[in-house]
Design a protein around this motif. Structure first.
Motif, PDB file in Angstrom:
ATOM      1  N   GLN A   6       0.681  -1.030   0.351  1.00 28.60           N
ATOM      2  CA  GLN A   6      -0.171  -0.013  -0.301  1.00 28.60           C
ATOM      3  C   GLN A   6       0.384   1.359  -0.060  1.00 28.60           C
ATOM      4  N   ALA A   7       2.225   1.376   0.873  1.00 29.84           N
ATOM      5  CA  ALA A   7       2.791   2.123   0.735  1.00 29.84           C
ATOM      6  C   ALA A   7       3.710   2.736  -0.540  1.00 29.84           C
ATOM      7  N   ALA A   8       3.592   1.243  -1.001  1.00 25.72           N
ATOM      8  CA  ALA A   8       4.203   1.685  -2.278  1.00 25.72           C
ATOM      9  C   ALA A   8       3.595   2.299  -3.513  1.00 25.72           C
ATOM     10  N   VAL A   9       2.303   2.286  -3.369  1.00 26.54           N
ATOM     11  CA  VAL A   9       1.492   1.995  -4.477  1.00 26.54           C
ATOM     12  C   VAL A   9       1.494   3.579  -3.930  1.00 26.54           C
ATOM     13  N   LEU A  10       1.236   4.378  -2.746  1.00 28.64           N
ATOM     14  CA  LEU A  10       0.945   5.780  -2.710  1.00 28.64           C
ATOM     15  C   LEU A  10       2.159   6.475  -3.243  1.00 28.64           C
ATOM     16  N   PHE A  11       2.563   6.179  -2.681  1.00 27.85           N
ATOM     17  CA  PHE A  11       4.318   6.771  -3.039  1.00 27.85           C
ATOM     18  C   PHE A  11       4.598   6.853  -4.346  1.00 27.85           C
ATOM     19  N   ILE A  46       2.601  11.121  -1.060  1.00 29.54           N
ATOM     20  CA  ILE A  46       3.933  11.044  -0.541  1.00 29.54           C
ATOM     21  C   ILE A  46       4.145  10.837   1.017  1.00 29.54           C
ATOM     22  N   ALA A  47       4.081  12.064   1.686  1.00 24.59           N
ATOM     23  CA  ALA A  47       4.131  12.057   3.359  1.00 24.59           C
ATOM     24  C   ALA A  47       2.868  10.910   3.956  1.00 24.59           C
ATOM     25  N   ALA A  48       1.649  10.569   3.259  1.00 26.18           N
ATOM     26  CA  ALA A  48       1.165   9.473   3.731  1.00 26.18           C
ATOM     27  C   ALA A  48       2.005   7.946   3.463  1.00 26.18           C
ATOM     28  N   ALA A  49       2.290   7.556   2.305  1.00 26.22           N
ATOM     29  CA  ALA A  49       3.222   6.796   2.214  1.00 26.22           C
ATOM     30  C   ALA A  49       4.497   5.985   2.894  1.00 26.22           C
ATOM     31  N   LEU A  50       5.206   7.784   3.373  1.00 29.27           N
ATOM     32  CA  LEU A  50       6.140   7.391   4.250  1.00 29.27           C
ATOM     33  C   LEU A  50       5.500   6.947   5.746  1.00 29.27           C
ATOM     34  N   ALA A  51       4.355   7.568   6.101  1.00 23.30           N
ATOM     35  CA  ALA A  51       3.530   7.700   7.277  1.00 23.30           C
ATOM     36  C   ALA A  51       3.870   6.478   7.109  1.00 23.30           C
ATOM     37  N   THR A  52       2.886   5.840   6.541  1.00 19.52           N
ATOM     38  CA  THR A  52       2.660   4.022   6.738  1.00 19.52           C
ATOM     39  C   THR A  52       3.745   3.464   6.977  1.00 19.52           C
TER      40      THR A  52
END
Length: 247
Positions: A6-11, A46-52
């Motif tokens: 999920q984080a990778a897709v968000l990023f 990107i911030a959401a991905a890093l937070a995840t």
């Protein structure tokens, strides 16, 4: 799809939005005025991905320290999301791999003219040729009856569209927000028209105002004519859409 995926897709989606926003690619999807919001959206993703990633790392670290402790329904297991969530990757692939062309003559001749009466008109230079958008010429020719255009040399740029009978039009797709709501504004051409015209080719047309009009066969909307004195091919502009109709 686990948390890492999920984080990778968000990023990647955020990075793709930033790439589109910092280049001209975003103009194929949304109007120029939405660029700041597009860049902000990319940064938030990107911030959401890093937070995840950070929360997942912190959770794993905590589970190591609390190993053997009963967590109720948690049990330290990773809960995976439904496989259908992988469909979220499709918009990402479309954004990265496919750069769609701007809407052209096919859409224009199957949609009625979107010409609307404006609240007012910008002041034009008192002398010299007038460089007008398709929307600006069409609205002044129809609703202002060409009062500010008579006796002036006019330069208008748009793409070529041909109706079923082969009659040529100069068209620009106007939009409110994004390409999904784009609608055509059309100018019928008369006078010294090039003998060979190809749909979707961009032309810079020089001409003069004429009071002649016709009606769009799709929605019966007004279409003004432009008396052509010269026409030359030009490259596709950086922003192929016309945003002046709703200003």
């Amino acid at each position: 799809m686990n948390r890492q995926a999920q984080a990778a897709v968000l990023f990647l989606l955020g990075a793709a939005l930033l790439h589109a926003g910092f280049t001209d690619l975003y103009l194929r999807y949304v109007k120029a005025g939405l660029q700041p919001l597009l860049l902000l959206s990319g940064a938030v993703l990107i911030a959401a991905a890093l937070a995840t990633v950070w929360y997942e790392w912190r959770g794993r670290t905590k589970r190591r320290h609390d190993e053997g402790v009963d967590h109720g329904d948690g049990d330290g297991h990773v809960h995976r999301e439904p496989r259908v969530s992988w469909l979220l990757v499709l918009p990402l692939l479309a954004l990265i791999l496919v750069a769609p062309p701007a809407l052209g003559s096919y859409s224009a001749m199957r949609t009625g003219t979107a010409l609307q009466q404006p609240y007012g008109y910008d002041k034009l230079p008192a002398a010299g040729p007038l460089h007008l958008t398709v929307v600006d010429y069409a609205t002044r020719a129809v609703y202002d009856h060409g009062r500010s255009l008579k006796g002036r040399r006019l330069d208008v740029t748009g793409f070529v569209a041909l109706d079923g009978a082969g009659h040529p039009y100069l068209v620009r797709m106007a939009l409110n927000c994004c390409a999904a709501d784009a609608q055509p504004v059309k100018i019928a051409l008369t006078g010294k028209i090039p003998p060979v015209l190809q749909p979707d080719k961009w032309l810079e047309v020089t001409g003069t105002y004429t009071a002649r009009r016709t009606k769009d066969p799709v929605n019966n909307g007004p279409i003004p004519y432009l008396q052509v004195t010269e026409a030359k091919p030009v490259p596709v502009p950086k922003d192929p859409y016309d945003e002046s109709w709703n200003k």
